[in-house]
Design a protein around this motif. Structure first.
Motif, PDB file in Angstrom:
ATOM      1  N   ARG A 174     -27.064  11.926  30.505  1.00 13.50           N
ATOM      2  CA  ARG A 174     -27.591  10.950  31.061  1.00 13.50           C
ATOM      3  C   ARG A 174     -28.720  10.443  30.031  1.00 13.50           C
ATOM      4  NH1 ARG A 174     -26.792  14.267  34.729  1.00 13.50           N
ATOM      5  NH2 ARG A 174     -28.766  15.348  34.100  1.00 13.50           N
ATOM      6  N   LEU A 175     -29.125   9.075  29.959  1.00 10.30           N
ATOM      7  CA  LEU A 175     -30.112   8.553  29.082  1.00 10.30           C
ATOM      8  C   LEU A 175     -30.779   7.779  29.914  1.00 10.30           C
ATOM      9  CD1 LEU A 175     -29.220   7.791  25.562  1.00 10.30           C
ATOM     10  CD2 LEU A 175     -30.546   9.612  26.605  1.00 10.30           C
ATOM     11  N   ALA A 176     -32.127   7.578  30.453  1.00 10.09           N
ATOM     12  CA  ALA A 176     -32.905   6.447  30.722  1.00 10.09           C
ATOM     13  C   ALA A 176     -33.690   5.835  29.548  1.00 10.09           C
ATOM     14  CB  ALA A 176     -33.772   7.003  31.952  1.00 10.09           C
ATOM     15  N   VAL A 177     -33.684   4.263  29.386  1.00  8.62           N
ATOM     16  CA  VAL A 177     -34.278   3.771  28.657  1.00  8.62           C
ATOM     17  C   VAL A 177     -35.443   3.007  29.106  1.00  8.62           C
ATOM     18  CG1 VAL A 177     -34.193   1.935  26.837  1.00  8.62           C
ATOM     19  CG2 VAL A 177     -32.303   3.289  27.137  1.00  8.62           C
ATOM     20  N   LEU A 178     -36.762   3.306  28.793  1.00  7.96           N
ATOM     21  CA  LEU A 178     -38.036   2.688  29.250  1.00  7.96           C
ATOM     22  C   LEU A 178     -38.407   1.507  28.427  1.00  7.96           C
ATOM     23  CD1 LEU A 178     -40.027   3.511  31.557  1.00  7.96           C
ATOM     24  CD2 LEU A 178     -41.215   4.878  30.028  1.00  7.96           C
ATOM     25  N   HIS A 179     -38.538   0.413  29.016  1.00 11.39           N
ATOM     26  CA  HIS A 179     -39.058  -0.551  28.223  1.00 11.39           C
ATOM     27  C   HIS A 179     -39.946  -1.852  29.338  1.00 11.39           C
ATOM     28  CE1 HIS A 179     -39.215  -3.666  24.867  1.00 11.39           C
ATOM     29  NE2 HIS A 179     -38.339  -4.354  25.533  1.00 11.39           N
ATOM     30  N   GLN A 180     -40.959  -2.246  28.682  1.00 12.33           N
ATOM     31  CA  GLN A 180     -41.690  -3.206  29.447  1.00 12.33           C
ATOM     32  C   GLN A 180     -41.937  -2.690  31.060  1.00 12.33           C
ATOM     33  OE1 GLN A 180     -39.481  -6.636  28.657  1.00 12.33           O
ATOM     34  NE2 GLN A 180     -40.802  -7.096  26.977  1.00 12.33           N
ATOM     35  N   GLY A 181     -42.422  -1.402  30.845  1.00 10.98           N
ATOM     36  CA  GLY A 181     -43.081  -0.727  32.248  1.00 10.98           C
ATOM     37  C   GLY A 181     -41.747  -0.402  33.029  1.00 10.98           C
ATOM     38  N   GLY A 182     -40.518  -0.780  33.041  1.00 12.43           N
ATOM     39  CA  GLY A 182     -39.750   0.101  33.747  1.00 12.43           C
ATOM     40  C   GLY A 182     -38.423   0.502  32.851  1.00 12.43           C
ATOM     41  N   VAL A 183     -37.551   1.165  33.868  1.00 12.18           N
ATOM     42  CA  VAL A 183     -36.212   1.726  33.346  1.00 12.18           C
ATOM     43  C   VAL A 183     -35.175   0.667  33.235  1.00 12.18           C
ATOM     44  CG1 VAL A 183     -34.066   3.308  33.698  1.00 12.18           C
ATOM     45  CG2 VAL A 183     -36.648   3.968  34.225  1.00 12.18           C
ATOM     46  N   ILE A 184     -35.070   0.258  31.984  1.00  8.50           N
ATOM     47  CA  ILE A 184     -33.919  -0.854  31.843  1.00  8.50           C
ATOM     48  C   ILE A 184     -32.656  -0.696  31.689  1.00  8.50           C
ATOM     49  CG2 ILE A 184     -35.813  -2.551  30.812  1.00  8.50           C
ATOM     50  CD1 ILE A 184     -34.125  -1.958  27.936  1.00  8.50           C
ATOM     51  N   ALA A 185     -32.258   0.791  31.312  1.00  6.68           N
ATOM     52  CA  ALA A 185     -30.938   1.001  31.427  1.00  6.68           C
ATOM     53  C   ALA A 185     -30.763   2.426  31.715  1.00  6.68           C
ATOM     54  CB  ALA A 185     -30.199   0.926  30.029  1.00  6.68           C
ATOM     55  N   LEU A 186     -29.725   2.988  32.470  1.00  9.17           N
ATOM     56  CA  LEU A 186     -29.579   4.238  33.037  1.00  9.17           C
ATOM     57  C   LEU A 186     -27.971   4.652  33.002  1.00  9.17           C
ATOM     58  CD1 LEU A 186     -30.742   6.977  34.186  1.00  9.17           C
ATOM     59  CD2 LEU A 186     -30.400   5.854  36.357  1.00  9.17           C
ATOM     60  N   GLY A 187     -27.588   5.694  32.298  1.00  7.46           N
ATOM     61  CA  GLY A 187     -26.056   5.983  32.160  1.00  7.46           C
ATOM     62  C   GLY A 187     -25.797   7.050  31.142  1.00  7.46           C
ATOM     63  N   THR A 188     -24.598   6.962  30.609  1.00  8.60           N
ATOM     64  CA  THR A 188     -24.326   8.008  29.667  1.00  8.60           C
ATOM     65  C   THR A 188     -24.732   7.239  28.377  1.00  8.60           C
ATOM     66  OG1 THR A 188     -22.279   6.965  29.167  1.00  8.60           O
ATOM     67  CG2 THR A 188     -21.986   8.406  30.787  1.00  8.60           C
ATOM     68  N   PRO A 189     -24.946   8.256  27.182  1.00 10.43           N
ATOM     69  CA  PRO A 189     -25.649   7.585  26.099  1.00 10.43           C
ATOM     70  C   PRO A 189     -24.569   6.434  25.586  1.00 10.43           C
ATOM     71  CG  PRO A 189     -25.486   9.881  26.052  1.00 10.43           C
ATOM     72  CD  PRO A 189     -25.030   9.704  27.165  1.00 10.43           C
ATOM     73  N   ALA A 190     -23.357   6.610  25.820  1.00  6.62           N
ATOM     74  CA  ALA A 190     -22.572   5.507  24.899  1.00  6.62           C
ATOM     75  C   ALA A 190     -22.644   4.175  25.968  1.00  6.62           C
ATOM     76  CB  ALA A 190     -21.107   6.126  25.092  1.00  6.62           C
ATOM     77  N   GLU A 191     -22.815   4.171  27.121  1.00  9.64           N
ATOM     78  CA  GLU A 191     -22.913   3.187  27.857  1.00  9.64           C
ATOM     79  C   GLU A 191     -24.384   2.474  27.490  1.00  9.64           C
ATOM     80  OE1 GLU A 191     -20.697   4.866  32.096  1.00  9.64           O
ATOM     81  OE2 GLU A 191     -23.021   4.814  31.803  1.00  9.64           O
ATOM     82  N   VAL A 192     -25.419   3.318  27.501  1.00  9.75           N
ATOM     83  CA  VAL A 192     -26.660   2.746  27.557  1.00  9.75           C
ATOM     84  C   VAL A 192     -26.985   2.177  26.179  1.00  9.75           C
ATOM     85  CG1 VAL A 192     -28.923   3.802  27.211  1.00  9.75           C
ATOM     86  CG2 VAL A 192     -27.695   4.219  29.194  1.00  9.75           C
TER      87      VAL A 192
END
Ligand SMILES: Nc1ncnc2c1ncn2[C@@H]1O[C@H](COP(=O)(O)OP(=O)(O)OP(=O)(O)O)[C@@H](O)[C@H]1O
Ligand SMILES: [Mg+2]
Length: 266
Positions: A228-246
């Protein structure tokens, strides 16, 4: 009784709800929502996105302006860093914070009292209540597992960066935490040192059913380690899922473009 706060799902070890942090007028985290189950979760995002700030709030070093942080079902808001550590949260620091003047094995033992971070030095001088034979043996055992037991009696702060970073990981693990927060553990390390850290870490995490959150700029490494990867940007989590999805999401590519994603992507 009614409770308007959404309950943590049973499999969520750490739950962040609408977490907000400001430094002066700088709203670094606006509303971060994230559920962290056992296993490895990668927390990625451009420089300055607030990744370390998330760790600092969870481990009690920075105060939230709003929202909630829950470990299991209990809030960590307002709880002191050493008490949070004793509840089962281990962490490392982006720049290793080992105590000078004491050995590697003693630095690892500091993790038993949650004594990492800014006050560790003062508390180390005061002496550890946990400096017992079993504590020392446990520390040596971890050093053995990470392949650095030969450095056990050396002064920690004099060691090469890679060894210091492995010592930090061992310190984060010694108190049998439920949750471990690793802030760029592989940054500045060569491929061999990364493997020396990662292989025992993966084994220990699986053996102990740990939840591990890892901040890492090396997207190939986090993608390999984390389902699982969560991407943090501009103060929030903008994407969450498998690395390939995200990593395929246009918002994620856009977030990274300004930070040279094209040059460093997997
Ligand atoms: N204690 C603090 N006081 C004031 N500003 C801070 C503090 N900690 C972080 N910041 C600011 O908050 C923002 C986010 O910082 P943070 O260190 O959390 O980012 P990061 O995502 O970990 O970045 P990097 O990838 O470079 O480590 C930055 O603008 C930083 O300058
Ligand atoms: Mg950081």
């Amino acid at each position: 009784m009614t409770d308007s706060t959404p309950a943590a799902t049973p499999e969520s070890v750490l739950t962040l709800r609408e977490l907000a942090v400001s430094f002066g007028g700088n709203h670094v985290l606006r509303s971060v929502d994230l559920e962290v189950p056992t296993g490895f979760t990668g927390l990625v995002g451009p420089n300055g996105a607030g990744k370390t700030t998330v760790f600092n709030v969870v481990s009690g070093y920075v105060r939230a302006a709003g929202g909630d942080v829950r470990l299991g079902g209990e809030t960590l808001i307002g709880v002191a860093p050493d008490a949070i550590a004793r509840r089962g949260v281990g962490r490392t620091f982006q720049t290793p914070k080992l105590v000078a003047g004491i050995s590697v094995v003693e630095n690892v033992m500091l993790g038993l009292d949650g004594r990492a971070g800014p006050l560790a030095h003062l508390r180390a001088i005061a002496g550890s209540r946990r400096d017992s034979r079993p504590a020392r043996e446990r520390s040596l055992d971890l050093l053995e597992r990470f392949g650095i037991v030969e450095y056990a009696n050396e002064e920690a702060s004099a060691l090469p960066l890679a060894t210091q970073k492995i010592v930090e990981v061992a310190r984060a693990l010694i108190a049998s935490p439920r949750l471990v927060l690793l802030d760029e553990p592989a940054a500045g390390l060569g491929a061999e040192d990364v493997e020396a850290m990662v292989a025992p870490l993966v084994e220990l995490a699986a053996d102990n059913d740990l939840a591990v959150v890892i901040i890492e700029h090396d997207l190939a490494l986090v993608s390999r380690l984390c389902p699982r990867l969560a991407v943090l940007h501009q103060g929030g989590v903008i994407a969450l899922g498998t690395p390939a999805e995200v990593l395929a999401q246009p918002e994620v590519v856009d977030a990274y473009l300004g930070a040279g994603f094209a040059a460093v992507g997997p």
